[in-house]
Design a protein around this motif. Structure first.
Motif, PDB file in Angstrom:
ATOM      1  N   VAL A  51      51.755  17.474  60.259  1.00 51.74           N
ATOM      2  CA  VAL A  51      53.231  17.075  60.042  1.00 51.74           C
ATOM      3  C   VAL A  51      53.319  16.550  58.507  1.00 51.74           C
ATOM      4  O   VAL A  51      54.168  16.772  57.690  1.00 51.74           O
ATOM      5  CB  VAL A  51      53.355  15.651  61.071  1.00 51.74           C
ATOM      6  CG1 VAL A  51      54.855  15.140  60.613  1.00 51.74           C
ATOM      7  CG2 VAL A  51      53.602  16.079  62.313  1.00 51.74           C
ATOM      8  N   MET A  52      52.579  15.543  58.067  1.00 58.21           N
ATOM      9  CA  MET A  52      52.398  15.326  56.571  1.00 58.21           C
ATOM     10  C   MET A  52      52.364  16.373  55.467  1.00 58.21           C
ATOM     11  O   MET A  52      52.918  16.337  54.503  1.00 58.21           O
ATOM     12  CB  MET A  52      51.458  14.069  56.560  1.00 58.21           C
ATOM     13  CG  MET A  52      51.889  12.974  57.212  1.00 58.21           C
ATOM     14  SD  MET A  52      53.394  12.072  57.062  1.00 58.21           S
ATOM     15  CE  MET A  52      53.562  11.140  58.406  1.00 58.21           C
ATOM     16  N   ARG A  67      43.387  17.546  55.988  1.00 61.66           N
ATOM     17  CA  ARG A  67      43.524  17.540  57.307  1.00 61.66           C
ATOM     18  C   ARG A  67      42.459  18.049  58.076  1.00 61.66           C
ATOM     19  O   ARG A  67      41.762  18.777  58.021  1.00 61.66           O
ATOM     20  CB  ARG A  67      44.860  18.410  57.766  1.00 61.66           C
ATOM     21  CG  ARG A  67      45.021  18.835  59.222  1.00 61.66           C
ATOM     22  CD  ARG A  67      46.269  19.889  59.367  1.00 61.66           C
ATOM     23  NE  ARG A  67      46.178  20.323  60.893  1.00 61.66           N
ATOM     24  CZ  ARG A  67      46.950  21.034  61.501  1.00 61.66           C
ATOM     25  NH1 ARG A  67      47.454  22.069  60.458  1.00 61.66           N
ATOM     26  NH2 ARG A  67      47.064  21.455  62.731  1.00 61.66           N
ATOM     27  N   HIS A  68      42.055  17.037  59.025  1.00 63.47           N
ATOM     28  CA  HIS A  68      40.749  17.205  59.956  1.00 63.47           C
ATOM     29  C   HIS A  68      41.356  18.575  60.819  1.00 63.47           C
ATOM     30  O   HIS A  68      42.320  18.566  61.473  1.00 63.47           O
ATOM     31  CB  HIS A  68      40.640  15.906  60.767  1.00 63.47           C
ATOM     32  CG  HIS A  68      39.516  16.289  61.635  1.00 63.47           C
ATOM     33  ND1 HIS A  68      39.322  15.593  63.036  1.00 63.47           N
ATOM     34  CD2 HIS A  68      38.195  16.889  61.331  1.00 63.47           C
ATOM     35  CE1 HIS A  68      38.184  15.850  63.464  1.00 63.47           C
ATOM     36  NE2 HIS A  68      37.285  16.798  62.620  1.00 63.47           N
ATOM     37  N   ALA A  69      40.328  19.500  60.986  1.00 65.85           N
ATOM     38  CA  ALA A  69      40.637  20.631  61.452  1.00 65.85           C
ATOM     39  C   ALA A  69      40.376  20.918  63.018  1.00 65.85           C
ATOM     40  O   ALA A  69      40.121  21.898  63.486  1.00 65.85           O
ATOM     41  CB  ALA A  69      40.277  21.881  60.882  1.00 65.85           C
ATOM     42  N   TYR A  70      39.749  19.922  63.618  1.00 67.98           N
ATOM     43  CA  TYR A  70      39.087  19.931  64.999  1.00 67.98           C
ATOM     44  C   TYR A  70      39.891  18.874  65.953  1.00 67.98           C
ATOM     45  O   TYR A  70      39.979  17.852  65.591  1.00 67.98           O
ATOM     46  CB  TYR A  70      37.523  19.670  64.848  1.00 67.98           C
ATOM     47  CG  TYR A  70      37.263  19.833  66.308  1.00 67.98           C
ATOM     48  CD1 TYR A  70      36.887  20.970  66.834  1.00 67.98           C
ATOM     49  CD2 TYR A  70      36.739  18.800  66.942  1.00 67.98           C
ATOM     50  CE1 TYR A  70      36.193  21.456  67.948  1.00 67.98           C
ATOM     51  CE2 TYR A  70      36.178  18.810  68.341  1.00 67.98           C
ATOM     52  CZ  TYR A  70      35.930  20.122  69.077  1.00 67.98           C
ATOM     53  OH  TYR A  70      35.269  20.239  69.979  1.00 67.98           O
ATOM     54  N   GLY A  71      40.064  19.387  67.030  1.00 66.96           N
ATOM     55  CA  GLY A  71      40.124  18.578  68.227  1.00 66.96           C
ATOM     56  C   GLY A  71      41.798  17.894  68.204  1.00 66.96           C
ATOM     57  O   GLY A  71      42.718  18.649  67.568  1.00 66.96           O
ATOM     58  N   ILE A 128      40.280  29.106  65.085  1.00 67.64           N
ATOM     59  CA  ILE A 128      39.263  29.344  63.875  1.00 67.64           C
ATOM     60  C   ILE A 128      38.911  28.153  63.211  1.00 67.64           C
ATOM     61  O   ILE A 128      37.615  27.934  62.906  1.00 67.64           O
ATOM     62  CB  ILE A 128      40.060  29.960  62.868  1.00 67.64           C
ATOM     63  CG1 ILE A 128      40.594  31.510  63.514  1.00 67.64           C
ATOM     64  CG2 ILE A 128      39.317  30.199  61.479  1.00 67.64           C
ATOM     65  CD1 ILE A 128      41.713  32.308  62.686  1.00 67.64           C
ATOM     66  N   ARG A 129      39.629  26.927  63.287  1.00 64.71           N
ATOM     67  CA  ARG A 129      39.239  25.578  62.783  1.00 64.71           C
ATOM     68  C   ARG A 129      38.088  25.035  63.455  1.00 64.71           C
ATOM     69  O   ARG A 129      37.018  24.559  63.005  1.00 64.71           O
ATOM     70  CB  ARG A 129      40.476  24.752  62.574  1.00 64.71           C
ATOM     71  CG  ARG A 129      41.346  25.271  61.672  1.00 64.71           C
ATOM     72  CD  ARG A 129      42.819  24.457  61.785  1.00 64.71           C
ATOM     73  NE  ARG A 129      43.807  25.156  60.927  1.00 64.71           N
ATOM     74  CZ  ARG A 129      45.057  24.809  61.108  1.00 64.71           C
ATOM     75  NH1 ARG A 129      45.486  24.126  62.033  1.00 64.71           N
ATOM     76  NH2 ARG A 129      45.956  25.402  60.182  1.00 64.71           N
ATOM     77  N   LYS A 141      44.135  12.677  60.273  1.00 61.30           N
ATOM     78  CA  LYS A 141      43.633  13.287  61.546  1.00 61.30           C
ATOM     79  C   LYS A 141      44.550  14.677  61.638  1.00 61.30           C
ATOM     80  O   LYS A 141      45.434  14.635  60.849  1.00 61.30           O
ATOM     81  CB  LYS A 141      43.907  12.412  62.696  1.00 61.30           C
ATOM     82  CG  LYS A 141      42.898  11.495  62.587  1.00 61.30           C
ATOM     83  CD  LYS A 141      43.446  10.258  63.679  1.00 61.30           C
ATOM     84  CE  LYS A 141      43.830  10.916  65.090  1.00 61.30           C
ATOM     85  NZ  LYS A 141      44.609  10.053  65.746  1.00 61.30           N
ATOM     86  N   ASN A 142      44.267  15.524  62.551  1.00 58.46           N
ATOM     87  CA  ASN A 142      44.544  16.879  62.892  1.00 58.46           C
ATOM     88  C   ASN A 142      46.326  16.665  62.881  1.00 58.46           C
ATOM     89  O   ASN A 142      46.854  17.530  61.944  1.00 58.46           O
ATOM     90  CB  ASN A 142      44.059  17.512  63.915  1.00 58.46           C
ATOM     91  CG  ASN A 142      43.999  19.011  63.953  1.00 58.46           C
ATOM     92  OD1 ASN A 142      44.745  19.666  63.043  1.00 58.46           O
ATOM     93  ND2 ASN A 142      43.086  19.655  64.643  1.00 58.46           N
TER      94      ASN A 142
END
Length: 462
Positions: A274-275, A132-136, A99-100, A268-269
């Protein structure tokens, strides 16, 4: 009571295990009595994803593009053990990842703060929002199990036939290799989303990667963020009195732990995955964190930031007692309803979402909470039990111990009281001394004449 009307349906994505149970309860007890709920339903439970060969996930993402607002229940991302448990046709990819990728969105996650639930990190005084970057990255990877000795190469073949080739490793024996990727366009969208969100909430923006080690992949993120900031957002940030700050991921972690909070941390994703869990846990509970996916063209998908609570689900199936925190899932629904109301110009729907969240927070702050929250922030009563009823009420009404009351089956019992319904706790262990006396969870929530009647009944029995 006339229900609040909706114009456009929400895209509803059902999920798995214990969160699926909570999902149904939240709809039935907290929303449907008050809202004429309109949804376009997609069952993203693992069995149905397997039946449709994951087409239902793609369909739900396309529906989100069509209607603009979705609310999603937690779902299973299967591993080898789940393939066996559910007899799956294959190990389906993460529905969130799918979906992201289709929405090309950024995930913003922030803790839900309540008084009495203190952050584990003593310096934190304000929320920390994870962007949070949601791609890749690893969520769109390709992997190979290396059977033996040989050379692994990274190869790019251009549309014109030109090749770029680089050796990854000369294997002397078995191993594994992984390929990940990202797109300049997606990183650019991520940067814009972060800068715009920081301006909207007027909070400082931090960004972190490991560009000293990943001198091409991670460095590309750093460069794009800096170029966009300098060209389009530097003056706007100065006018808003906020800052943009880049540092290495390990330095960022150290700074975050020492900080007071009150900023946005772009990751990044994988780092964000995690964070966000670390921040949520340190603020109190994984079930006390909101999550919203925002696409560059203004599409929104709300969900809880936690998983499906598998351990509780297995206990539930055995008929054992569970104490599962539904707050983040409630806030997913309230966030989606509020955004739907905003887009459709429905102030009553927006007000309901606000009241539902306030009722949730008020309930917890009154002392009604599940065991994980109680373990973090609740004061024990005289009998050593974690509070089902606030200490102020116990003292005022002469209740010796929380065990005098029936346990709350779910937050819904308390929330109904605070959102307009009437639900009481009844004494369970006083050998009839208070039998059939209804005691409100929070006295001030009840009309004065009911409070007086209850107190009169207590004096008579005493």
């Amino acid at each position: 009571m006339e229900k609040i009307q909706m114009k456009t349906p929400l895209v509803e994505m059902d999920g798995d295990e214990m969160t699926r149970i909570l999902w149904a309860d939240i709809k039935q007890l907290l929303i449907e009595p008050f809202v004429d709920l309109k949804t376009e339903y997609y069952d993203l439970g693992l069995p149905h994803r397997d039946e449709t060969r994951d087409q239902v996930t793609i369909d739900s993402a396309n529906a989100t593009k069509k209607y603009g607002v979705a609310v999603k229940c937690a779902t299973i991302t299967p591993n080898a053990q789940r393939v066996t448990e559910y007899n799956l046709h294959e190990m389906w990819k993460s529905p969130n990842g799918t979906i992201r990728a289709m929405l090309d969105g950024t995930v913003f996650r922030a803790p839900i703060l309540v008084s009495g639930v203190r952050p584990t990190v003593r310096t934190w005084q304000q929320p920390i929002t994870i962007a949070r970057h949601a791609y890749g990255d690893v969520y769109r990877n390709s992997e190979i199990r290396i059977p033996g000795a040989g050379k692994a190469e990274l190869v790019f073949t251009g549309a014109d036939g030109q090749e770029i080739r680089q050796t990854i490793f000369d294997f002397k024996g078995p191993g594994v290799v992984q390929g990940i990727h990202n797109l300049d366009a997606s990183i650019t969208s991520f940067a814009h989303a972060c800068f715009q969100y920081a301006l909207s909430v007027k909070q400082d923006l931090w960004f972190s990667t490991k560009d000293t080690i990943s001198k091409t992949y991670d460095h590309r993120f750093k460069d794009i963020f800096q170029e966009i900031f300098d060209a389009q957002y530097k003056e706007k940030f100065e006018q808003a009195g906020i800052t943009y700050f880049y540092t290495l991921i390990d330095d960022a972690v150290a700074r975050v732990v020492r900080s007071k909070g009150g900023f946005i941390w772009a990751c990044k994703n994988y780092d964000g995955d995690v964070m966000s869990d670390m921040v949520a846990t340190a603020f109190g509970s994984l079930a006390m964190m909101t999550s919203v996916l925002v696409s560059p063209d203004g599409k929104f998908e709300y969900e809880a930031a936690h998983g499906t609570v598998t351990r509780h689900y297995y206990k539930y199936l055995k008929g054992e007692e569970t104490s599962t925190n539904p707050v983040a899932t409630i806030f997913a629904w309230s966030g989606a309803l509020r955004k739907r109301g905003e887009l459709d110009h429905l102030p009553d729907l927006m007000a309901f979402a606000d009241k539902l969240e306030k009722a949730t927070i008020d309930t917890i702050e009154s002392g009604v909470m599940t065991r994980p929250c109680a373990a973090v922030g609740g004061d024990a009563c005289a009998g050593g039990q974690q509070p089902h009823v606030p200490r102020s009420y116990r003292v005022a009404h002469g209740v010796r111990c929380c065990s005098d009351f029936l346990p709350i089956a779910s937050f819904a019992d308390a929330f109904l009281l605070l959102t307009g319904g009437i639900r009481y706790l009844v004494c369970a262990e006083c050998d009839g001394r208070m039998k059939n006396v209804s005691v409100p969870i929070t006295a001030l929530d009840m009309p004065l004449h009911i409070r007086k009647e209850n107190m009169a009944k207590k004096r008579e029995l005493a």
